[in-house]
Design a protein around this motif. Sequence first.
Motif, PDB file in Angstrom:
ATOM      1  N   ALA A  11     -60.497 -28.340   7.525  1.00 36.60           N
ATOM      2  CA  ALA A  11     -59.880 -28.756   6.262  1.00 36.60           C
ATOM      3  C   ALA A  11     -58.365 -28.697   6.337  1.00 36.60           C
ATOM      4  N   SER A  12     -57.841 -27.763   7.125  1.00 39.06           N
ATOM      5  CA  SER A  12     -56.386 -27.643   7.284  1.00 39.06           C
ATOM      6  C   SER A  12     -55.823 -28.715   8.218  1.00 39.06           C
ATOM      7  N   LYS A  13     -56.726 -29.443   8.910  1.00 40.77           N
ATOM      8  CA  LYS A  13     -56.370 -30.449   9.916  1.00 40.77           C
ATOM      9  C   LYS A  13     -55.738 -29.824  11.161  1.00 40.77           C
ATOM     10  N   ALA A  14     -55.749 -28.490  11.231  1.00 40.97           N
ATOM     11  CA  ALA A  14     -55.114 -27.814  12.366  1.00 40.97           C
ATOM     12  C   ALA A  14     -55.856 -28.102  13.668  1.00 40.97           C
ATOM     13  N   ILE A  15     -57.197 -28.006  13.617  1.00 39.82           N
ATOM     14  CA  ILE A  15     -57.978 -28.271  14.822  1.00 39.82           C
ATOM     15  C   ILE A  15     -57.849 -29.735  15.232  1.00 39.82           C
ATOM     16  N   ASP A  16     -57.887 -30.624  14.253  1.00 40.14           N
ATOM     17  CA  ASP A  16     -57.804 -32.051  14.532  1.00 40.14           C
ATOM     18  C   ASP A  16     -56.518 -32.379  15.289  1.00 40.14           C
ATOM     19  N   VAL A  17     -55.406 -31.890  14.760  1.00 39.35           N
ATOM     20  CA  VAL A  17     -54.108 -32.167  15.380  1.00 39.35           C
ATOM     21  C   VAL A  17     -53.978 -31.449  16.722  1.00 39.35           C
TER      22      VAL A  17
ATOM     23  N   LYS B  96     -47.824 -34.023  15.110  1.00 40.23           N
ATOM     24  CA  LYS B  96     -47.242 -32.695  15.282  1.00 40.23           C
ATOM     25  C   LYS B  96     -47.899 -31.698  14.348  1.00 40.23           C
ATOM     26  N   LEU B  97     -47.989 -30.475  14.816  1.00 41.74           N
ATOM     27  CA  LEU B  97     -48.529 -29.393  14.000  1.00 41.74           C
ATOM     28  C   LEU B  97     -47.479 -28.915  13.005  1.00 41.74           C
ATOM     29  N   THR B  98     -47.910 -28.713  11.757  1.00 40.22           N
ATOM     30  CA  THR B  98     -47.024 -28.088  10.787  1.00 40.22           C
ATOM     31  C   THR B  98     -47.048 -26.576  11.001  1.00 40.22           C
TER      32      THR B  98
END
Length: 471
Positions: A97-103, A255-257
């Motif tokens: 949900a945070s899109k962290a893994i995706d990015v 890019k990761l936030t």
Amino acid sequence: MPELAKKKKLQFPNVYVILFACAIVAAILTWIIPAGEFERVTEGTITKVVPGSFHLVEQAGQTPWDVFMAVVTGFKKQASLITMVLFVGAAVSLLEASKAIDVGFRKLAGAVKGKEGVAIFLIMAIMSLGGATGVFGNATLVLVPIGILLSLAMGFDRTLGFAMIFFGSFSGFNVGWANFGTIGLAQTIAEIPIFSGIGARIIFHIVNFLLCYGFVMLYFNKIKKDPTKSLNYESGMELKDYMGDLNAAVDGETKLTTRQLLSLLAGAAGIIAVVIGALKFKWGADQISATFLLVSLVIGLLCGFGVNGSFSHFIKGCSGVVMAAFIIGFANSITVLMSNGKILDTIVYYLSIPINQFGAVAGANFMLLANIIINFFISSGSGQATAVMPIMVPIADLTGITRQVVVQAFQFGDGFTNCIIPTVGSLMGGLGFAKVQYGKYLKWSMPLILVQIVLSFVAITVLQSIGWTGF
């Protein structure tokens, strides 16, 4: 319409139908197989079977009502593992949900583009070492969703991600040379030095790892050439329905936030904590569940979901893996029925009798066969060790089989079939995560398992022929 009806009629039953059918068969067996028990004694923390103490007891046939009760009991007995699956699924869902893994995985997948074989080798090697040393027990199931997400990011299917983690871990666990819960316990009961014979077992480990890696790479190359060969493919599916986005995998501009980076670090910290906890503090499923509950809430707050939002995402994440969790409960009902029906000890006893009739080499091979069969009824490695070793060691002494060979026959028999029997929680839970039908998986994996079993018979023959003692 008639053709459609026929197609549905020929569909392979889903895993719940298979497991429930197995439970019914187990209940029927409790009326056919005589009920019996061994006497047991507890020495320190180890409960041992007393050789020669087997006796028949009153038949305890399980009724249709008992089958349904066994399912409930199976869920209760596996509550810790089921909770762990739910909480791990929730933590992964929050990371998604945070899109962290995706990015993050897109960038990683872009970095290994064209070198996927190397990446798979490294992942499987790490998992294999953890399996051989007993570090990755419950943690294997924890890491399966991560492997799946990485595979999807590289543009491949969920099965490849499952295979990297599961076969990586079990390539070590099945022939582990430093796992106290299996080999260490068996050697303790056999009264030989713990982890003796390590040289031969490291060789077995290397061979088994290369076999498993080669098997996974065959699958990788097959779906790379023809995606419809994927175990996740069903007729009529579009590519995006069962394979990751290959174009997204090579997108290097994303890019990761800061929030996403911190979320990934929180997830990594949870995994590290689980590994250290399992290795140093003997953590089980309960401690792992608590860790991932904490990780879930931290990720939710870091991503700005707030307290309410974090718990909402947590519950949603749990709901996404309910099928995987429920498989474990259904699978355990089979063991519950056989245990309540008091036929487990009977099976062990009668399988041990023919060993006395053979010479040392043939007897050692029959011990291996007996352990393979017993593992279908007692899938716990430590449970099988405590059940069979006290019986087989005295037989071995009388027939000239070395105690180290007895231990190895147990390990091979317990190990390889863990990858196919439906009562193994990490297998069925992993397949649930991967969304792969058990029937498809069984057909795909059987060639590997058969090769492993054949090689194990060869190894036992050689080891007993040279009188291997492990010293």
